[in-house]
Design an enzyme around this catalytic site. Structure first.
Site, PDB file in Angstrom:
ATOM      1  N   TYR A  53      -6.148  -8.617  -6.073  1.00  0.00           N
ATOM      2  CA  TYR A  53      -5.986  -7.239  -5.626  1.00  0.00           C
ATOM      3  C   TYR A  53      -5.967  -6.273  -6.810  1.00  0.00           C
ATOM      4  O   TYR A  53      -5.376  -6.558  -7.856  1.00  0.00           O
ATOM      5  CB  TYR A  53      -4.679  -7.064  -4.850  1.00  0.00           C
ATOM      6  CG  TYR A  53      -4.647  -7.700  -3.488  1.00  0.00           C
ATOM      7  CD1 TYR A  53      -5.780  -8.274  -2.913  1.00  0.00           C
ATOM      8  CD2 TYR A  53      -3.467  -7.738  -2.749  1.00  0.00           C
ATOM      9  CE1 TYR A  53      -5.735  -8.859  -1.660  1.00  0.00           C
ATOM     10  CE2 TYR A  53      -3.408  -8.318  -1.494  1.00  0.00           C
ATOM     11  CZ  TYR A  53      -4.530  -8.879  -0.954  1.00  0.00           C
ATOM     12  OH  TYR A  53      -4.485  -9.453   0.283  1.00  0.00           O
ATOM     13  N   ALA A 214      -6.639  -2.805  12.567  1.00  0.00           N
ATOM     14  CA  ALA A 214      -8.108  -2.908  12.570  1.00  0.00           C
ATOM     15  C   ALA A 214      -8.745  -1.867  11.662  1.00  0.00           C
ATOM     16  O   ALA A 214      -9.651  -1.134  12.057  1.00  0.00           O
ATOM     17  CB  ALA A 214      -8.654  -2.782  13.990  1.00  0.00           C
TER      18      ALA A 214
END
Length: 330
Positions: A53, A214
């Site tokens: 990350y 989402a």
């Protein structure tokens, strides 16, 4: 804050998980530190990161940002259940990816250095490695545990049968095995309900949903568009998802409005209501977004609302209201 055990382990974690994927890319280091401090103020003790990350060229990695925050003291490390991951490439050399014993050892050492800590609480496989035998993986993990460098192990993006393979291999070594599985799971993507959730429940793994909204599509994207604001759910891959499910999202946002709740909070509350879910990963870009997510803990969705959500977002399979294999067979 609400707390639960991580799977069958005795480890106590918050029911919201702080995702740090934005740290160092979408969120500055200063703001990232503010978010982590705020998380502790709210009682969020479970932080999730990964060794890849925030690795844009010329920027600090997310693990380094967290490590400098830990180094500032004030009990930050002691208050944190720290989860990170390995598997994805960290360089161009052959053994800088996947789950060989060599890669696991080197990756763990590198994460410990960046995180400025002597141990990782939950070390997760970011993906299944089909070319490394479980005997090798569990032997490497056993060494890390014996050295005190890792306490618990988890998986991410595993299929149900991968979980079964992993746990049976661990059992043959009289090893605790996995305590968690981190999967994509939200109202628009319920595939884990077929095999992953049942496998996790059977083997005592806590499920940690990533992508709970989402990519912002379940976060009130249409309302924000009408208000003239920007939304992550209307850009990139999320834009195609929104285009495909626009009518459903309109109905979802209307249902949330009728409840008097923000769509993002309803989406998180729905996940918290699912059997076997430890807590969703929330990835705030600002402290205000983190503050808002706590509302999900206060929402109780009644049976009628849950049924309406099932109509809008049906479970997978032609007989999706049933568990596998009945979901797709007679």
């Amino acid at each position: 804050m609400e707390y639960t055990h991580l799977g069958r382990s005795g480890l106590t974690v918050s029911r919201l998980v702080l995702g740090t994927m934005n740290f160092g890319t979408e969120t500055s280091e200063e703001d990232s530190r503010t978010i982590m401090d705020r998380a502790h103020e709210h009682g969020i003790n479970f932080f999730d990161t990964a060794n890849v990350y925030g690795t844009r060229q010329g920027e600090s990695s997310t693990e380094e940002i967290i490590g400098r925050w830990f180094a500032a003291g004030g009990g930050r490390r002691e208050k944190t259940v720290l989860a990170t991951k390995t598997y994805l490439p960290t360089g161009d050399r052959p053994n800088e990816r996947f789950l060989s014993a060599l890669q696991i050892r080197r990756s763990c050492e590198a994460s410990l250095k960046r995180l400025r800590t002597d141990h990782i609480d939950v070390y997760q496989m970011h993906h299944i490695d089909r070319n490394t035998p479980w005997e090798e993986i569990w032997e490497a993990f056993t060494v890390l545990r014996q050295q005190g460098k890792v306490l618990y192990f988890g998986s991410s993006n595993f299929a149900g049968w991968h979980i079964a393979q992993a746990q049976e291999a661990a059992r043959s070594r009289h090893f605790l095995g996995l305590v968690s599985e981190q999967s994509i799971y939200n109202l628009l993507n319920r595939w884990v309900e077929l095999e992953v959730l049942p496998a996790a429940r059977a083997y005592g793994l806590g499920v940690i949903p990533w992508g709970p909204l989402a990519g912002g599509v379940l976060g009130g994207v249409l309302r924000k568009q009408k208000e003239g604001g920007s939304s992550r759910g209307s850009t990139g891959r999320s834009a195609s998802t929104l285009a495909e499910h626009r009518d459903t999202i309109e109905a979802y946002e209307k249902l949330c409005a009728d409840l008097g709740e923000d769509p993002a909070h309803v989406g998180l509350a729905w996940l918290l209501a699912q059997d076997g879910v430890t807590g969703p990963v929330v990835g705030p870009r600002t402290a205000e977004q983190l503050d808002g997510s706590l509302r999900a803990l206060q929402i109780t969705l009644d049976d009628g609302t849950l049924a309406e959500l099932d109509k809008l977002f049906p479970p997978p399979g032609p007989n999706g209201a049933k568990p596998a294999p009945e979901a797709y067979a007679w």
